[in-house]
Write a protein that holds these residues in place. Sequence first.
Motif, PDB file in Angstrom:
ATOM      1  N   LEU A 138      19.013 -38.062 -11.571  1.00  0.00           N
ATOM      2  CA  LEU A 138      19.305 -39.317 -12.100  1.00  0.00           C
ATOM      3  C   LEU A 138      17.945 -40.161 -11.830  1.00  0.00           C
ATOM      4  O   LEU A 138      17.440 -40.253 -10.661  1.00  0.00           O
ATOM      5  CB  LEU A 138      20.374 -40.265 -11.273  1.00  0.00           C
ATOM      6  N   ASP A 139      17.473 -40.645 -12.995  1.00  0.00           N
ATOM      7  CA  ASP A 139      16.369 -41.496 -12.734  1.00  0.00           C
ATOM      8  C   ASP A 139      16.353 -42.615 -12.004  1.00  0.00           C
ATOM      9  O   ASP A 139      17.354 -43.505 -12.223  1.00  0.00           O
ATOM     10  CB  ASP A 139      15.518 -41.704 -14.190  1.00  0.00           C
ATOM     11  N   ARG A 140      15.295 -42.929 -11.356  1.00  0.00           N
ATOM     12  CA  ARG A 140      15.227 -44.133 -10.358  1.00  0.00           C
ATOM     13  C   ARG A 140      16.535 -44.266  -9.329  1.00  0.00           C
ATOM     14  O   ARG A 140      16.941 -45.400  -9.128  1.00  0.00           O
ATOM     15  CB  ARG A 140      15.302 -45.225 -11.146  1.00  0.00           C
ATOM     16  N   PHE A 141      17.162 -43.127  -8.930  1.00  0.00           N
ATOM     17  CA  PHE A 141      18.103 -43.201  -8.106  1.00  0.00           C
ATOM     18  C   PHE A 141      18.025 -42.059  -6.991  1.00  0.00           C
ATOM     19  O   PHE A 141      17.471 -41.083  -7.200  1.00  0.00           O
ATOM     20  CB  PHE A 141      19.422 -42.506  -8.685  1.00  0.00           C
ATOM     21  N   LYS A 142      17.862 -42.877  -5.766  1.00  0.00           N
ATOM     22  CA  LYS A 142      17.664 -41.873  -4.442  1.00  0.00           C
ATOM     23  C   LYS A 142      18.706 -41.768  -3.411  1.00  0.00           C
ATOM     24  O   LYS A 142      19.353 -42.425  -3.481  1.00  0.00           O
ATOM     25  CB  LYS A 142      16.126 -42.742  -3.894  1.00  0.00           C
TER      26      LYS A 142
END
Length: 181
Positions: A177-181
Motif C-alpha cells: 500500500l502506497d504511503r502506508f507503513k
Amino acid sequence: MLGDLAAPAVLVAPSILASEVDELFRREHALRCVVIEAPDGPVLVDRSWFEVTITGRMGYGRLLHARKPILEMVTEATLVLAHDCTVAVAASAVIARRAPGTAANAVVASWPDGSLGVVHVSSLFEPLARQYAYQSWHDPLTRLPNRRYLMDQIQLMDAQRNIDGHESHAVLFFVDLDRFK
C-alpha cells in the motif's frame, strides 16, 4: 486490575503465636500465605519465609519461636495496594520495593470496605508478560501481526519441518500500500 487477580486473604489475629501459624500451614497444604490484622495495617506472612524462619539455621527454630507472637517475627514491610490499581503499576511497585536478599512473593489488595485479598507475584507478572508479548508482535494502530511475528512464525515452521522431516508448503501474500507503513 489488581483486584481481579486477588484471592480472599486468610486473616489471623495479631496475637496469634508462631506455633499456631505453623499448625495452620501444616494443616492447609495449599495455603501460601496469611495476613495478620495488625493495628498499623495488614502484615503478610508468606509460607516460604515462615518455613525457613520457623526451622532456623540449626533446626531448633520451632523451640525458639513457638511461643512468640508471629507479629514480632515479621521484619519485612507488606506491600498493600488498592484493588483498582493496574497490573502494570502493581508490578512496578513490586520491582521498586525489591531489595537484595528479600523476596516479596505476594501483594495485599485492599478494598474500600476493608476486605483484603492476596495476589501472588507470579500471577501478577503473567498477564503483564502476555500483554508485552502481544505488543511486541502486533502493530498498535491496526492490531495486525507485524514483521517480527511473521519472521517468528517462519522460523517456527522451519523448526517444525526439521523435526518432522516432512516437506511443508506455505503461501505468503504481500500487499503493498502506497504511503502506508
